[in-house]
Design a protein around this motif. Structure first.
Motif, PDB file in Angstrom:
ATOM      1  N   ASN A   1       0.854  -1.187   0.000  1.00 43.16           N
ATOM      2  CA  ASN A   1       0.000   0.000   0.000  1.00 43.16           C
ATOM      3  C   ASN A   1       0.891   1.239   0.000  1.00 43.16           C
ATOM      4  OD1 ASN A   1      -2.523  -1.429   0.181  1.00 43.16           O
ATOM      5  ND2 ASN A   1      -2.015  -1.859   2.314  1.00 43.16           N
ATOM      6  N   PHE A   2       1.283   1.649  -1.199  1.00 49.68           N
ATOM      7  CA  PHE A   2       2.238   2.742  -1.329  1.00 49.68           C
ATOM      8  C   PHE A   2       1.548   4.100  -1.207  1.00 49.68           C
ATOM      9  CE2 PHE A   2       3.897  -0.549  -4.448  1.00 49.68           C
ATOM     10  CZ  PHE A   2       4.721  -1.144  -3.510  1.00 49.68           C
ATOM     11  N   ASN A   3       2.229   5.015  -0.551  1.00 48.66           N
ATOM     12  CA  ASN A   3       1.738   6.387  -0.433  1.00 48.66           C
ATOM     13  C   ASN A   3       2.682   7.397  -1.060  1.00 48.66           C
ATOM     14  OD1 ASN A   3      -0.707   5.934   1.239  1.00 48.66           O
ATOM     15  ND2 ASN A   3       0.784   5.206   2.750  1.00 48.66           N
ATOM     16  N   ASN A   4       3.915   6.989  -1.332  1.00 49.79           N
ATOM     17  CA  ASN A   4       4.892   7.911  -1.891  1.00 49.79           C
ATOM     18  C   ASN A   4       6.051   7.114  -2.485  1.00 49.79           C
ATOM     19  OD1 ASN A   4       6.497   7.138   0.426  1.00 49.79           O
ATOM     20  ND2 ASN A   4       5.275   8.622   1.608  1.00 49.79           N
ATOM     21  N   LEU A   5       7.011   7.836  -3.044  1.00 51.04           N
ATOM     22  CA  LEU A   5       8.149   7.171  -3.661  1.00 51.04           C
ATOM     23  C   LEU A   5       9.008   6.445  -2.633  1.00 51.04           C
ATOM     24  CD1 LEU A   5       9.293   9.842  -6.272  1.00 51.04           C
ATOM     25  CD2 LEU A   5       8.059   7.718  -6.713  1.00 51.04           C
ATOM     26  N   GLU A   6       9.065   6.969  -1.408  1.00 49.58           N
ATOM     27  CA  GLU A   6       9.854   6.310  -0.378  1.00 49.58           C
ATOM     28  C   GLU A   6       9.313   4.914  -0.076  1.00 49.58           C
ATOM     29  OE1 GLU A   6       8.924   9.426  -0.323  1.00 49.58           O
ATOM     30  OE2 GLU A   6      10.807  10.551  -0.164  1.00 49.58           O
ATOM     31  N   ASP A   7       7.975   4.767  -0.067  1.00 49.40           N
ATOM     32  CA  ASP A   7       7.382   3.442   0.163  1.00 49.40           C
ATOM     33  C   ASP A   7       7.780   2.472  -0.938  1.00 49.40           C
ATOM     34  OD1 ASP A   7       6.150   4.377   2.422  1.00 49.40           O
ATOM     35  OD2 ASP A   7       4.160   4.603   1.514  1.00 49.40           O
ATOM     36  N   ILE A   8       7.823   2.956  -2.159  1.00 54.35           N
ATOM     37  CA  ILE A   8       8.181   2.088  -3.282  1.00 54.35           C
ATOM     38  C   ILE A   8       9.650   1.694  -3.195  1.00 54.35           C
ATOM     39  CG2 ILE A   8       8.472   2.044  -5.796  1.00 54.35           C
ATOM     40  CD1 ILE A   8       5.895   3.692  -5.956  1.00 54.35           C
ATOM     41  N   GLU A   9      10.494   2.642  -2.809  1.00 57.16           N
ATOM     42  CA  GLU A   9      11.905   2.316  -2.686  1.00 57.16           C
ATOM     43  C   GLU A   9      12.127   1.279  -1.586  1.00 57.16           C
ATOM     44  OE1 GLU A   9      16.072   4.687  -1.973  1.00 57.16           O
ATOM     45  OE2 GLU A   9      14.507   5.574  -3.225  1.00 57.16           O
ATOM     46  N   LYS A  10      11.360   1.357  -0.502  1.00 55.72           N
ATOM     47  CA  LYS A  10      11.456   0.348   0.556  1.00 55.72           C
ATOM     48  C   LYS A  10      11.073  -1.031   0.009  1.00 55.72           C
ATOM     49  CE  LYS A  10      10.451   3.512   4.388  1.00 55.72           C
ATOM     50  NZ  LYS A  10       9.433   3.890   5.420  1.00 55.72           N
ATOM     51  N   ALA A  11      10.041  -1.068  -0.848  1.00 56.74           N
ATOM     52  CA  ALA A  11       9.620  -2.349  -1.423  1.00 56.74           C
ATOM     53  C   ALA A  11      10.713  -2.922  -2.324  1.00 56.74           C
ATOM     54  CB  ALA A  11       8.330  -2.162  -2.216  1.00 56.74           C
ATOM     55  N   LEU A  12      11.385  -2.072  -3.071  1.00 58.89           N
ATOM     56  CA  LEU A  12      12.459  -2.545  -3.934  1.00 58.89           C
ATOM     57  C   LEU A  12      13.621  -3.086  -3.098  1.00 58.89           C
ATOM     58  CD1 LEU A  12      12.563   0.260  -6.676  1.00 58.89           C
ATOM     59  CD2 LEU A  12      11.226  -1.846  -6.630  1.00 58.89           C
ATOM     60  N   THR A  13      13.929  -2.397  -2.022  1.00 55.90           N
ATOM     61  CA  THR A  13      14.981  -2.885  -1.121  1.00 55.90           C
ATOM     62  C   THR A  13      14.593  -4.235  -0.539  1.00 55.90           C
ATOM     63  OG1 THR A  13      15.601  -0.609  -0.567  1.00 55.90           O
ATOM     64  CG2 THR A  13      16.330  -2.348   0.934  1.00 55.90           C
ATOM     65  N   ARG A  14      13.316  -4.376  -0.169  1.00 53.44           N
ATOM     66  CA  ARG A  14      12.816  -5.643   0.358  1.00 53.44           C
ATOM     67  C   ARG A  14      12.950  -6.753  -0.687  1.00 53.44           C
ATOM     68  NH1 ARG A  14      12.096  -9.084   4.389  1.00 53.44           N
ATOM     69  NH2 ARG A  14      10.222 -10.350   4.172  1.00 53.44           N
ATOM     70  N   ALA A  15      12.623  -6.441  -1.933  1.00 53.37           N
ATOM     71  CA  ALA A  15      12.727  -7.433  -3.005  1.00 53.37           C
ATOM     72  C   ALA A  15      14.165  -7.899  -3.173  1.00 53.37           C
ATOM     73  CB  ALA A  15      12.206  -6.840  -4.316  1.00 53.37           C
ATOM     74  N   ASN A  16      15.101  -6.984  -3.057  1.00 55.68           N
ATOM     75  CA  ASN A  16      16.508  -7.354  -3.181  1.00 55.68           C
ATOM     76  C   ASN A  16      16.953  -8.280  -2.064  1.00 55.68           C
ATOM     77  OD1 ASN A  16      17.968  -6.705  -5.392  1.00 55.68           O
ATOM     78  ND2 ASN A  16      18.796  -4.788  -4.617  1.00 55.68           N
ATOM     79  N   ARG A  17      16.448  -8.063  -0.865  1.00 57.90           N
ATOM     80  CA  ARG A  17      16.856  -8.884   0.272  1.00 57.90           C
ATOM     81  C   ARG A  17      16.321 -10.305   0.168  1.00 57.90           C
ATOM     82  NH1 ARG A  17      15.537  -4.403   4.978  1.00 57.90           N
ATOM     83  NH2 ARG A  17      17.356  -3.059   4.613  1.00 57.90           N
ATOM     84  N   LEU A  18      15.203 -10.472  -0.535  1.00 56.56           N
ATOM     85  CA  LEU A  18      14.575 -11.788  -0.641  1.00 56.56           C
ATOM     86  C   LEU A  18      15.215 -12.656  -1.715  1.00 56.56           C
ATOM     87  CD1 LEU A  18      10.827 -10.841  -0.180  1.00 56.56           C
ATOM     88  CD2 LEU A  18      12.225 -12.193   1.373  1.00 56.56           C
ATOM     89  N   GLY A  19      16.051 -12.089  -2.557  1.00 55.52           N
ATOM     90  CA  GLY A  19      16.659 -12.885  -3.616  1.00 55.52           C
ATOM     91  C   GLY A  19      17.285 -12.004  -4.664  1.00 55.52           C
ATOM     92  N   ASN A  20      17.782 -12.638  -5.703  1.00 60.15           N
ATOM     93  CA  ASN A  20      18.445 -11.897  -6.772  1.00 60.15           C
ATOM     94  C   ASN A  20      17.420 -11.305  -7.720  1.00 60.15           C
ATOM     95  OD1 ASN A  20      21.064 -12.546  -5.857  1.00 60.15           O
ATOM     96  ND2 ASN A  20      20.873 -14.585  -6.770  1.00 60.15           N
ATOM     97  N   SER A  21      16.654 -10.350  -7.235  1.00 63.52           N
ATOM     98  CA  SER A  21      15.635  -9.723  -8.064  1.00 63.52           C
ATOM     99  C   SER A  21      16.266  -8.702  -9.009  1.00 63.52           C
ATOM    100  CB  SER A  21      14.576  -9.048  -7.186  1.00 63.52           C
ATOM    101  OG  SER A  21      15.193  -8.154  -6.282  1.00 63.52           O
ATOM    102  N   LYS A  22      15.604  -8.512 -10.137  1.00 61.84           N
ATOM    103  CA  LYS A  22      16.054  -7.535 -11.129  1.00 61.84           C
ATOM    104  C   LYS A  22      14.877  -6.619 -11.449  1.00 61.84           C
ATOM    105  CE  LYS A  22      19.036 -11.101 -13.108  1.00 61.84           C
ATOM    106  NZ  LYS A  22      19.269 -11.984 -14.273  1.00 61.84           N
TER     107      LYS A  22
END
Length: 553
Positions: free
Chosen positions: A186-207
């Motif tokens: 549930n994104f409210n701003n660009l910072e929320d999206i950047e957090k999701a991308l960081t989370r995706a990276n931690r879960l695996g080799n996401s691109k």
């Protein structure tokens, strides 16, 4: 200024559209064919009305943005998406496919909108018709309607739209599902999206694939986000590359009140909704227009449009599958299937072309619409997709005690364990017997088969038909397997997931060690099954157990 984080962006595509329709204010319009004519029969003037938006409206609700994409991406005529454009504008269709969730991909979409003042065409109070219109009217109402249409373009809704999409690509479906299950989307701003991308990276080799489309404005303006790239895209795999790291920062700057996007749209928005008015509302003395549209024509257009959408979904699915990593577990099977996927892609692309042609016929040759629709839909190439090459695949491992194995046994790919037996002698694991069922192409579990690793087994146990093993419990006593208990859940082929409570199938009493997918972190247990089992024994006890977890969907 937002803090820039580091994540790999592997591909970038951008599209810029300045204008979106060939219609012009005052032009004749044939409502039966949804067609703007290249002539005007009226004498009139253009005025600018309404208020322009003061600011750009941003939406970070990615799920809603993607759901609405079909409605906001294409030009509308009298408030309804133009079916001709929806079947012919390949640039926008490609963007829509890129924003479709795939086998191991998850899209995030941010939208920005700006509404400009509307432009309205007003016929003169005196002398409604121009010279061409007067000559057409002298030849009668039928001639006038053939040359001038039954309506005219009376208003343009002008706006600008920017779509910024990020397609997250994961190594497999399990990693993707873990991201979806454990991330606040549930994104409210660009910072929320950047957090999701960081989370995706931690879960695996996401691109990450970054894709943008701008409607309205200057063609080169997107370069302010993309570092000068405005058409064919670029790629960068180096997480330290500043261009890759700064896309979201550049987007924030570009969409700010004094940024390049507002300046771009103020220089020229696009026509996003065309409004028409009827000649019958003017005092021209025309005979009443009798529409040529029938229920069969309208129904045929809708059927073609629905099948066109279906083919677009198939193409998006195929593209997603073709990008899947070719790992050791599914490599051989994927080699057998990939040519089938490629052949179906060719068939689907052919279907898209003929459906677009049929839609054109249904707008230009109304009498041939019904028969064209029937023949086209009945003779489309077969696009039934083969089995997903990753229908069951290795996701992770779980272990008990120190893990390790003396003997490890794994069933064939695309199968689930449904039975287990083992033999121990002199503190050595001599044999493991596994019962398994393969996942058929229709999603059901096939006939039971067996795999023997080593020699012999004791206390073999099977789960009920239609169930898959999700956990095991074992006990060794007197150099024998004293107890076997299998945990399992029912597989629902229609819902494509495990359902219901965990069942227990047991022979013997008690247990020393257990493995259970429910105890594995970040794992959706509606899709987790066991695909391999390894055992280790010492001192008349089980000293270790290891199991591979497969993802079934």
């Amino acid at each position: 200024m937002r803090k820039t984080s580091s994540f790999p962006v592997i591909a970038l595509l951008s599209f810029t559209t300045i204008t979106s329709h060939a219609a012009f204010l005052g032009a004749g319009f044939d409502s039966d064919r949804n067609k703007s004519l290249q002539s005007s029969c009226l004498a009139g003037s253009i005025t600018t009305t309404g208020q322009a938006d003061v600011d750009i409206t941003a939406s970070f609700d990615s799920v809603q943005n993607i759901a609405e994409l079909n409605e906001v991406l294409f030009t509308k005529v009298n408030g309804e998406p133009d079916l001709i454009e929806k079947t012919t504008n390949e640039t926008r269709l490609e963007f829509k496919r890129l924003m479709t969730e795939g086998v191991n991909t998850y899209p995030i979409l941010i939208t920005y909108k700006y509404k400009a003042r509307e432009k309205t065409y007003s016929p003169n109070n005196e002398g409604l018709l121009n010279e061409f219109g007067r000559k057409a009217l002298k030849q009668g109402s039928d001639t006038f309607q053939r040359l001038c249409g039954n309506s005219y373009v009376s208003q343009f809704e002008q706006s600008g739209k920017l779509f910024f999409g990020i397609q997250l690509e994961f190594d497999n479906k399990g990693a993707k599902q873990a991201f979806v299950d454990t991330t606040d989307l549930n994104f409210n701003n660009l910072e929320d999206i950047e957090k999701a991308l960081t989370r995706a990276n931690r879960l695996g080799n996401s691109k990450f694939h970054v894709t943008t489309m701008q409607i309205g404005g200057q063609e080169l303006s997107l370069g302010e986000i993309l570092g000068g790239t405005t058409n064919n895209g670029t790629s960068c795999n180096d997480a330290g590359n500043l261009l890759c790291n700064q896309y979201l920062d550049s987007l924030a700057k570009y969409t700010s009140p004094d940024g390049g996007l507002m300046k771009s749209w103020k220089s020229g928005t696009a026509v996003t909704d065309i409004r028409t008015s009827k000649y019958s509302d003017l005092p021209l003395g025309l005979d009443e227009h009798h529409s040529e549209l029938t229920d069969d024509i309208s129904d045929s257009r809708n059927k073609i449009a629905r099948e066109f959408e279906n083919q677009q979904r198939i193409l998006a699915k195929i593209d997603s599958v073709l990008r899947l990593p070719n790992d050791g577990l599914t490599g051989d099977r994927w080699e057998r299937l990939k040519n089938q996927y490629r052949d179906i892609k060719i068939a689907s692309e052919y279907n898209v072309q003929v459906l677009a042609g049929a839609m054109n016929t249904c707008h230009t040759d109304l009498g041939a619409c019904y028969s064209t629709s029937v023949n086209t839909l009945a003779n489309l190439d077969n696009t039934e997709l083969p089995a997903d090459p990753h229908a069951v695949y290795q996701y992770s491992k779980i272990s008990a005690r120190k893990g390790g194995t003396e003997l490890f046994c794994r069933i064939p790919e695309t199968a689930v364990i449904v039975g287990l037996g083992a033999r121990i002698k002199n503190d050595d694991v001599k044999g493991i017997r596994l019962g398994f069922r393969e996942l058929d192409e229709n999603g059901t579990l096939g006939e039971i088969q067996y795999k023997q690793c080593g020699s012999g087994s004791e206390r073999y146990v099977e789960v009920p038909a239609g169930y898959a093993v999700t956990g095991i419990k074992l006990r060794v006593k007197n150099d024998n397997i004293a107890a076997v208990s299998l945990l399992s859940r029912e597989w629902d082929a229609e819902k494509r997931k495990l359902i219901g409570p965990v069942a227990s199938s047991t022979s013997g009493r008690g247990f020393e060690l257990s493995l259970d997918t429910r105890k594995s972190d970040n794992l959706n247990t509606n899709h987790a099954v066991l695909t391999g089992i390894g055992l280790k024994a010492s001192s008349d006890n089980l000293s270790g157990m290891t199991a591979t977890i497969g993802w079934i969907e």
